[in-house]
Write an enzyme that holds these catalytic residues in place. Structure first.
Site, mmCIF file in Angstrom:
data_model
loop_
_atom_site.group_PDB
_atom_site.id
_atom_site.type_symbol
_atom_site.label_atom_id
_atom_site.label_comp_id
_atom_site.label_asym_id
_atom_site.label_seq_id
_atom_site.Cartn_x
_atom_site.Cartn_y
_atom_site.Cartn_z
ATOM 1 N N THR A 183 -52.575 29.160 2.227
ATOM 2 C CA THR A 183 -51.455 28.683 1.419
ATOM 3 C C THR A 183 -52.019 28.177 0.099
ATOM 4 O O THR A 183 -53.176 27.764 0.043
ATOM 5 C CB THR A 183 -50.664 27.590 2.168
ATOM 6 N N GLU A 328 -47.994 26.035 6.913
ATOM 7 C CA GLU A 328 -48.588 25.109 7.891
ATOM 8 C C GLU A 328 -47.732 24.947 9.144
ATOM 9 O O GLU A 328 -48.171 24.390 10.128
ATOM 10 C CB GLU A 328 -48.791 23.718 7.255
ATOM 11 N N LYS A 434 -38.918 11.001 -11.784
ATOM 12 C CA LYS A 434 -38.791 9.549 -11.635
ATOM 13 C C LYS A 434 -38.277 8.955 -12.943
ATOM 14 O O LYS A 434 -39.008 8.849 -13.909
ATOM 15 C CB LYS A 434 -40.147 8.942 -11.246
ATOM 16 N N TRP A 439 -35.318 8.012 -8.283
ATOM 17 C CA TRP A 439 -35.643 9.421 -8.142
ATOM 18 C C TRP A 439 -34.452 10.317 -8.447
ATOM 19 O O TRP A 439 -33.353 10.085 -7.939
ATOM 20 C CB TRP A 439 -36.091 9.714 -6.702
HETATM 21 P P1 ADP Z 1 -46.204 27.146 -1.170
HETATM 22 O O1 ADP Z 1 -46.680 25.712 -1.157
HETATM 23 O O2 ADP Z 1 -47.160 28.119 -1.708
HETATM 24 O O3 ADP Z 1 -44.788 27.282 -1.698
HETATM 25 P P2 ADP Z 1 -45.155 27.683 1.479
HETATM 26 O O4 ADP Z 1 -44.627 29.041 1.419
HETATM 27 O O5 ADP Z 1 -45.833 27.237 2.707
HETATM 28 O O6 ADP Z 1 -46.188 27.517 0.370
HETATM 29 O O7 ADP Z 1 -43.972 26.729 1.077
HETATM 30 C C1 ADP Z 1 -43.517 25.634 1.791
HETATM 31 C C2 ADP Z 1 -42.556 24.827 0.971
HETATM 32 O O8 ADP Z 1 -41.408 25.596 0.612
HETATM 33 C C3 ADP Z 1 -41.980 23.655 1.706
HETATM 34 O O9 ADP Z 1 -42.882 22.567 1.729
HETATM 35 C C4 ADP Z 1 -40.733 23.354 0.886
HETATM 36 O O10 ADP Z 1 -41.047 22.598 -0.277
HETATM 37 C C5 ADP Z 1 -40.280 24.724 0.447
HETATM 38 N N1 ADP Z 1 -39.159 25.173 1.287
HETATM 39 C C6 ADP Z 1 -39.202 26.032 2.316
HETATM 40 N N2 ADP Z 1 -37.977 26.216 2.833
HETATM 41 C C7 ADP Z 1 -37.129 25.425 2.126
HETATM 42 C C8 ADP Z 1 -35.713 25.149 2.173
HETATM 43 N N3 ADP Z 1 -34.902 25.741 3.047
HETATM 44 N N4 ADP Z 1 -35.215 24.265 1.275
HETATM 45 C C9 ADP Z 1 -35.999 23.662 0.373
HETATM 46 N N5 ADP Z 1 -37.323 23.881 0.269
HETATM 47 C C10 ADP Z 1 -37.885 24.752 1.135
#
Ligand code: ADP
Length: 544
Positions: A183, A328, A434, A439
């Protein structure tokens, strides 16, 4: 106390999935769209090829725990490698084909990949960096196209054709590694997430639950989300587990071929990030393909705009099912089906959340001082999760250890949880704005902006502000032929968000830059802001 373990201590390995494919679902099929048209094979044939692939990899010197990498689109061959490599006791490493060259080098060397299987159409991408991969001993090219300068390249079909049928699969511990996926990581180098057999199997089982994605034998599943992006959200495992058919779009990810595949192959489940569904919706509105077979569209990776879900529901009777997760978390941690009895606006409120926490996953939200925050649906904090398919460390990289706390994964997402266990993501910790100590949720502002019919995409970032520390800056892409003004957008937001959230600057841009997995790349927007290349317009100056 009575002795508890009266059931067989059955290993939860992917070999069980392979066995079911062979014995129970031999006539289920995989369809792959290629340059030459569609390729089809039934599971019985796929399993037979997997056996020969395992023999072939063994003959190349692949042993238990060795990393075998793929650099490939979604296809039947990729599926064969997906199942064969872990079932022979080695570890499948799916490389993201859209990464920068130096990241690819870092990842292949960190994983110590021994064999690399590459789609012929991707040879031009990988051959430039191939000489920097220190541990790769063999290159295998999938397809008949040019093998370029890849050293000693072997053809996949020739490799498996030479092998006798059948393979004697080793007995495996279900805690053994099955897959490895990197990732991007918020800081430093990409981080490897190692999946065990057990975690893949339990995750697949959870995807089949009725309140989850509900994959069943009757489905024809099209993973548009790449197999290198968090296991295509677990869909190849879940589909083969229950004998659903798979429809693989290969490298054809544009609306026209996707719509054609849905129409011709009667796809019932198709999964992709929100942008793909926004493009496909526009295409469907104009071209009117027959999408009547489509039942549910798992969608996530970033917040799914409410208007997009409503449009698919109303115009095509398709449930765009929001799910939340990360590399993860294997990746699915929650799925947003509304609870029983919810209707009207309440129904849509639930559908637009990140979803209800899946069985076997535990979640909590934690404030800046490390205290747990109440599940009242309003109070926010950092979301932490743990469970049998949630990582508890990164592969061979102590520099990422602060993300983990005794089994809990600190997700970096800011969220609220309600008393029914529905998660509402309000931001990523690194994107939250912020302002005056309070927030502002960039996710909610983006959702509200994208609800405007003239807005195609909107990404909101923080801009430094002397008085408030930070204020929201909205970067907006207008829909084709539309010329909505900054003032009109501010008016539109007024009824949707608190007054102090209203952006005081808007920048109209041609396109929101995207990351390697298709998400808004706010780092680039921040860089443009810093360099002064964003053409910003002040709005609502008269009010403040
Ligand atoms: P990267 O950090 O490269 O984007 P990932 O594909 O593992 O890697 O992304 C995970 C992140 O994607 C989550 O921590 C979250 O921030 C975002 N995410 C995934 N699904 C959703 C969702 N349904 N709504 C909002 N954010 C999401």
């Amino acid at each position: 106390m009575l002795e508890g373990l009266v059931q067989h201590d059955h290993p939860l390995t992917l070999q069980h999935i392979l066995d079911r494919m062979r014995r129970l679902y031999g006539d289920s099929e995989v369809v792959t769209l290629t340059d030459a048209g569609k390729e089809r094979a039934v599971y019985a044939e796929v399993c037979e090829r997997i056996d020969r692939l395992c023999r072939a990899l063994e003959s190349l010197g692949v042993g238990p725990g060795d990393r075998v990498a793929t650099f490939a689109w979604n296809s039947q061959r990729h599926l064969e490698v997906y199942l064969g490599v872990p079932c022979m006791g080695a570890v499948l490493h799916t490389l993201n084909i859209r990464l920068f060259e130096d990241q690819l080098t870092y990842i292949a060397n960190h994983a110590e990949d021994k064999v690399m299987l590459v789609d012929d159409s991707l040879v031009p991408v990988i051959e430039k960096v191939a000489p920097t991969f220190e541990t790769v001993e063999h290159w295998v090219v999938m397809g008949d196209g040019d093998a370029g300068s890849l050293r000693g390249a072997i053809r996949y079909e020739e490799l498996i054709a030479d092998q006798p049928a059948g393979y004697d699969y080793p007995e495996l511990d279900d805690r053994a590694a099955a897959g490895l996926c990197y990732t991007s990581g918020t800081t430093g180098n990409p981080k490897g997430v190692l999946y065990s057999h057990r975690s893949n199997v339990l995750h697949a089982l959870a995807s089949c639950l009725a309140d989850s994605i509900a994959i069943s034998h009757s489905d024809r599943v099209m993973p548009v989300v790449p197999m290198f992006h968090a296991n295509a959200w677990g869909l190849p495992h879940a589909s083969t587990f229950v004998g659903a058919d798979l429809v693989m779009p290969g490298r054809f990810l544009q609306p026209e071929p996707l719509a054609r595949l849905i129409e011709e192959e009667r796809v019932t489940v198709a999964a992709a990030v929100p942008t793909i569904w926004a493009d496909l919706l526009r295409y469907a509105d104009e071209q009117k393909p027959d999408l009547s077979s489509l039942r549910v569209v798992p969608c996530g990776g970033s917040a799914v705009p409410l208007e997009l879900m409503k449009a698919w529901d109303e115009r095509h009777g398709v449930t765009v099912l929001q799910a939340w997760g990360m590399t993860e978390t294997s990746p699915v941690g929650s799925v947003a089906r509304a609870p029983r009895g919810a209707d009207g606006e309440e129904y849509w409120t639930y559908r637009s959340k990140a979803g209800r926490i899946l069985p076997l996953v535990e979640a909590r939200i934690v404030d800046d001082d490390g205290n747990e925050v109440a599940w009242d649906g309003e109070s926010t904090g950092e979301l932490e999760v743990r469970g049998p398919w949630i990582a508890s460390d990164y592969y061979n990289d102590p520099s990422g250890r602060e993300k983990f706390d005794r089994g809990w994964l600190r997700t970096g997402d800011i969220a609220a949880i309600d008393d029914h266990g529905y998660i509402r993501i309000t931001d990523r910790a690194k994107d939250v704005i912020k302002s005056g100590g309070e927030w502002i949720s960039s996710v909610e502002l983006e959702g509200a902006l994208m609800a405007h019919p003239d807005v195609l995409e909107a990404a909101v970032i923080a801009k430094p502000d002397e008085r408030w520390q930070e204020r929201p800056l909205a970067c907006v892409v207008r829909a084709e032929g539309c010329d909505v003004s900054a003032e009109e957008l501010r008016e539109h937001l007024r009824s949707r968000v608190a007054k102090w959230w209203l952006p005081d600057e808007i920048a109209f841009i041609d396109e929101v830059p995207k990351t390697s997995v298709g998400k808004f790349d706010k780092k680039v927007l921040r860089k443009w802001l810093e360099e002064g290349t964003l053409q910003r317009q002040a709005v609502g100056a008269a009010e403040s």
